[in-house]
Design a protein around this motif. Structure first.
Motif, short mmCIF file in Angstrom:
data_model
loop_
_atom_site.label_atom_id
_atom_site.label_comp_id
_atom_site.label_asym_id
_atom_site.label_seq_id
_atom_site.Cartn_x
_atom_site.Cartn_y
_atom_site.Cartn_z
N UNK A 297 0.84 -1.20 0.00
CA UNK A 297 0.00 0.00 0.00
C UNK A 297 0.87 1.25 0.00
N UNK A 298 1.95 1.23 0.77
CA UNK A 298 2.85 2.39 0.80
C UNK A 298 3.50 2.60 -0.57
N UNK A 299 3.89 1.49 -1.21
CA UNK A 299 4.52 1.60 -2.53
C UNK A 299 3.56 2.19 -3.55
N UNK A 300 2.31 1.73 -3.54
CA UNK A 300 1.31 2.28 -4.46
C UNK A 300 1.03 3.74 -4.15
N UNK B 162 3.00 5.92 -2.70
CA UNK B 162 4.15 6.73 -3.10
C UNK B 162 4.19 6.92 -4.62
N UNK B 163 3.83 5.88 -5.35
CA UNK B 163 3.86 5.94 -6.81
C UNK B 163 2.91 7.01 -7.36
N UNK B 164 1.73 7.13 -6.75
CA UNK B 164 0.71 8.03 -7.29
C UNK B 164 0.50 9.29 -6.45
N UNK B 165 1.36 9.49 -5.45
CA UNK B 165 1.26 10.71 -4.65
C UNK B 165 0.08 10.73 -3.71
N UNK B 166 -0.31 9.56 -3.23
CA UNK B 166 -1.41 9.49 -2.25
C UNK B 166 -0.84 9.79 -0.87
N UNK B 167 -1.36 10.79 -0.22
CA UNK B 167 -0.90 11.16 1.12
C UNK B 167 -1.86 10.60 2.15
N UNK C 244 -7.87 12.85 -1.45
CA UNK C 244 -8.95 12.13 -2.12
C UNK C 244 -8.97 12.46 -3.61
N UNK C 245 -8.54 11.49 -4.42
CA UNK C 245 -8.48 11.65 -5.87
C UNK C 245 -8.97 10.38 -6.55
N UNK C 246 -9.46 10.55 -7.77
CA UNK C 246 -9.68 9.42 -8.67
C UNK C 246 -8.48 9.38 -9.62
N UNK C 247 -7.88 8.20 -9.75
CA UNK C 247 -6.69 8.04 -10.58
C UNK C 247 -7.03 7.19 -11.81
N UNK C 248 -6.80 7.75 -12.99
CA UNK C 248 -6.93 6.99 -14.22
C UNK C 248 -5.56 6.44 -14.59
N UNK C 249 -5.47 5.12 -14.74
CA UNK C 249 -4.19 4.47 -15.02
C UNK C 249 -4.26 3.67 -16.31
N UNK C 250 -3.16 3.65 -17.03
CA UNK C 250 -3.03 2.72 -18.15
C UNK C 250 -2.91 1.31 -17.59
N UNK C 251 -3.11 0.28 -18.43
CA UNK C 251 -2.98 -1.10 -17.94
C UNK C 251 -1.63 -1.40 -17.30
N UNK C 252 -0.57 -0.71 -17.73
CA UNK C 252 0.76 -0.95 -17.15
C UNK C 252 0.99 -0.15 -15.87
#
Length: 205
Positions: free
Chosen positions: A131-134, A136-141, A160-168
């Motif tokens: 969870x910490x790695x994810x 940190x990757x997307x800037x979730x505080x 609180x954000x909605x994140x749109x991610x590519x399949x990778x």
């Protein structure tokens, strides 16, 4: 042959998760084993958030099931947006709720909580390290704050954000917490259309 390797990899990770859950009851085990951040648990399954065979855009929200207001509002907004979309656009999305509270939110609790809002939302959890790695990757505080004399013991304050991610896993765009689904409803068709035409470069703001 490629599919056999995928199945074997998922089976291995499932076995590792089972081992971890058994070891977590052992007082002599003090450190979490390492798992890649993209392999998470949902219900009774292991999911690969970055599965290359799944071409859907990931629409991810980070929160926790005991969140008093922001998470329920955001997931209700997500559910309303999904219901307002044509089926063709819904089929291009994989909505995922990822818990920031893995010590309380089990795989089953996370899955049931997400499904309460919409049965197409995958509720997932992982280890603290994942969870910490994810995050940190997307800037979730997020930060755990203790509550004195409270049955829930602590809350997790988080952005609180909605994140749109590519399949990778590459970030396409993020939208801040929304009070109504209109912005999501307007944004999703633009992103799905660009993804279909391989035009996405945004990487958010």
């Amino acid at each position: 042959m490629k599919y056999q390797w995928v199945i074997l990899a998922l089976a291995l990770v499932a076995g590792l998760f089972t081992s971890y859950m058994m070891d977590s009851n052992d007082p002599d085990v003090t450190r979490e084993p390492y798992y890649p951040m993209n392999f998470l648990e949902s219900g009774t399954e292991v999911i690969d958030l970055f599965d290359p065979e799944d071409k859907r855009i990931r629409l991810v929200y980070f929160g926790y099931t005991q969140c008093p207001d922001v998470c329920p509002t955001s997931l209700a907004v997500l559910s309303a947006a999904l219901k307002a979309l044509p089926q063709q656009q819904r089929d291009q999305l994989w909505p995922v709720f990822i818990s920031l509270d893995p010590s309380r939110d089990t795989a089953m609790i996370s899955a049931q909580y997400a499904a309460h809002f919409d049965n197409t939302i995958t509720g997932a959890t992982g280890t603290e390290q994942q969870i910490k790695a994810l995050a940190d990757t997307y800037g979730v505080l997020y930060i755990k704050n203790t509550l004195e004399n409270s049955k829930i013991k602590y809350v997790i304050d988080h952005n609180s954000y909605f994140y749109f991610l590519k399949p990778n896993g590459e970030l396409i765009k993020k939208l801040p917490h929304l009070a109504n689904p209109s912005q999501l409803i307007a944004t999703i068709p633009i992103i799905t259309a660009k993804m279909t035409n391989n035009e996405i470069i945004d990487n958010s703001q």
